[in-house]
Design a protein around this motif. Structure first.
Motif, PDB file in Angstrom:
ATOM      1  N   LYS A  15       0.825  -1.208   0.000  1.00  0.00           N
ATOM      2  CA  LYS A  15       0.000   0.000   0.000  1.00  0.00           C
ATOM      3  C   LYS A  15       0.859   1.258   0.000  1.00  0.00           C
ATOM      4  CE  LYS A  15      -1.603   1.443   3.774  1.00  0.00           C
ATOM      5  NZ  LYS A  15      -1.597   0.962   5.028  1.00  0.00           N
ATOM      6  N   ILE A  22     -10.393  -0.300   3.371  1.00  0.00           N
ATOM      7  CA  ILE A  22     -10.880   0.934   2.749  1.00  0.00           C
ATOM      8  C   ILE A  22     -11.432   1.840   3.836  1.00  0.00           C
ATOM      9  CG2 ILE A  22     -12.651   1.917   1.232  1.00  0.00           C
ATOM     10  CD1 ILE A  22     -12.325  -0.473  -0.585  1.00  0.00           C
ATOM     11  N   TRP A  23     -10.941   3.084   3.868  1.00  0.00           N
ATOM     12  CA  TRP A  23     -11.389   4.047   4.870  1.00  0.00           C
ATOM     13  C   TRP A  23     -12.457   4.984   4.345  1.00  0.00           C
ATOM     14  CZ3 TRP A  23      -8.696   5.611   9.705  1.00  0.00           C
ATOM     15  CH2 TRP A  23      -7.941   4.564  10.214  1.00  0.00           C
ATOM     16  N   GLY A  24     -12.477   5.202   3.030  1.00  0.00           N
ATOM     17  CA  GLY A  24     -13.469   6.099   2.466  1.00  0.00           C
ATOM     18  C   GLY A  24     -13.601   5.890   0.968  1.00  0.00           C
ATOM     19  N   THR A  70     -15.179   8.113  -2.482  1.00  0.00           N
ATOM     20  CA  THR A  70     -15.850   9.239  -3.117  1.00  0.00           C
ATOM     21  C   THR A  70     -16.254   8.794  -4.520  1.00  0.00           C
ATOM     22  OG1 THR A  70     -13.904  10.243  -4.171  1.00  0.00           O
ATOM     23  CG2 THR A  70     -14.322  10.832  -1.849  1.00  0.00           C
ATOM     24  N   ARG A 115     -12.497   8.516  -6.033  1.00  0.00           N
ATOM     25  CA  ARG A 115     -11.343   7.907  -5.357  1.00  0.00           C
ATOM     26  C   ARG A 115     -11.742   6.939  -4.255  1.00  0.00           C
ATOM     27  NH1 ARG A 115     -10.143  13.384  -5.630  1.00  0.00           N
ATOM     28  NH2 ARG A 115      -8.450  13.891  -7.040  1.00  0.00           N
ATOM     29  N   ILE A 144     -10.159   5.769  -0.692  1.00  0.00           N
ATOM     30  CA  ILE A 144      -9.190   6.282   0.271  1.00  0.00           C
ATOM     31  C   ILE A 144      -8.782   5.164   1.225  1.00  0.00           C
ATOM     32  CG2 ILE A 144      -8.785   8.014   2.064  1.00  0.00           C
ATOM     33  CD1 ILE A 144     -11.282   9.493   0.659  1.00  0.00           C
ATOM     34  N   LYS A 163      -5.609   3.943   4.267  1.00  0.00           N
ATOM     35  CA  LYS A 163      -4.891   4.555   5.386  1.00  0.00           C
ATOM     36  C   LYS A 163      -3.815   5.517   4.896  1.00  0.00           C
ATOM     37  CE  LYS A 163      -5.177   1.066   8.994  1.00  0.00           C
ATOM     38  NZ  LYS A 163      -4.407   0.124   9.809  1.00  0.00           N
ATOM     39  N   GLN A 164      -3.488   6.492   5.739  1.00  0.00           N
ATOM     40  CA  GLN A 164      -2.410   7.452   5.486  1.00  0.00           C
ATOM     41  C   GLN A 164      -2.645   8.280   4.227  1.00  0.00           C
ATOM     42  OE1 GLN A 164       0.694   4.555   5.418  1.00  0.00           O
ATOM     43  NE2 GLN A 164       0.999   4.612   7.635  1.00  0.00           N
ATOM     44  N   GLY A 165      -3.918   8.462   3.847  1.00  0.00           N
ATOM     45  CA  GLY A 165      -4.241   9.308   2.710  1.00  0.00           C
ATOM     46  C   GLY A 165      -3.898   8.729   1.351  1.00  0.00           C
ATOM     47  N   VAL A 181      -4.604   7.011  -2.055  1.00  0.00           N
ATOM     48  CA  VAL A 181      -5.822   6.923  -2.859  1.00  0.00           C
ATOM     49  C   VAL A 181      -5.588   6.128  -4.144  1.00  0.00           C
ATOM     50  CG1 VAL A 181      -6.790   9.076  -1.975  1.00  0.00           C
ATOM     51  CG2 VAL A 181      -5.421   9.110  -4.046  1.00  0.00           C
TER      52      VAL A 181
END
Length: 91
Positions: free
Chosen positions: A8, A66-68, A70, A73, A75, A77-79, A81
């Motif tokens: 990742k 998976i944290w998010g 949209t 994208r 998202i 961990k740690q931003g 994408v």
């Protein structure tokens, strides 16, 4: 299709074309459903899933949470994408 496992942490070094990797609307709709399910599993149960995607050079796979999500994208961990349009499938 042969997918290469990637850490990742290396994803930010990849380059992603703007084109869609899936060929039909049904595949795109199915991917959206898979992403919604994976997001729930990640946030509620901290389950790692496999994301099969494609950058500008090869097909890759990462196992992560998976944290998010949209419209454009996914998202991690740690931003980190991954563009949605470059994802083949989520398992």
């Amino acid at each position: 299709m042969e997918f290469q496992l990637i850490d990742k942490e290396l994803i930010p070094t990849l380059h992603f074309p703007k084109s869609e990797v899936l060929e039909d609307k049904a595949g795109v709709d199915n991917r959206k459903n898979e992403l919604d399910r994976a997001l729930s599993l990640g946030n509620l149960e901290h389950v790692k899933i496999k994301i099969y995607f494609e950058d500008d050079t090869s097909k890759r796979m990462v196992e992560t949470t998976i944290w998010g999500v949209t419209d454009e994208r996914v998202i991690l961990k740690q931003g980190v994408v991954i563009p949605v349009n470059r994802i083949h499938k989520i398992v």
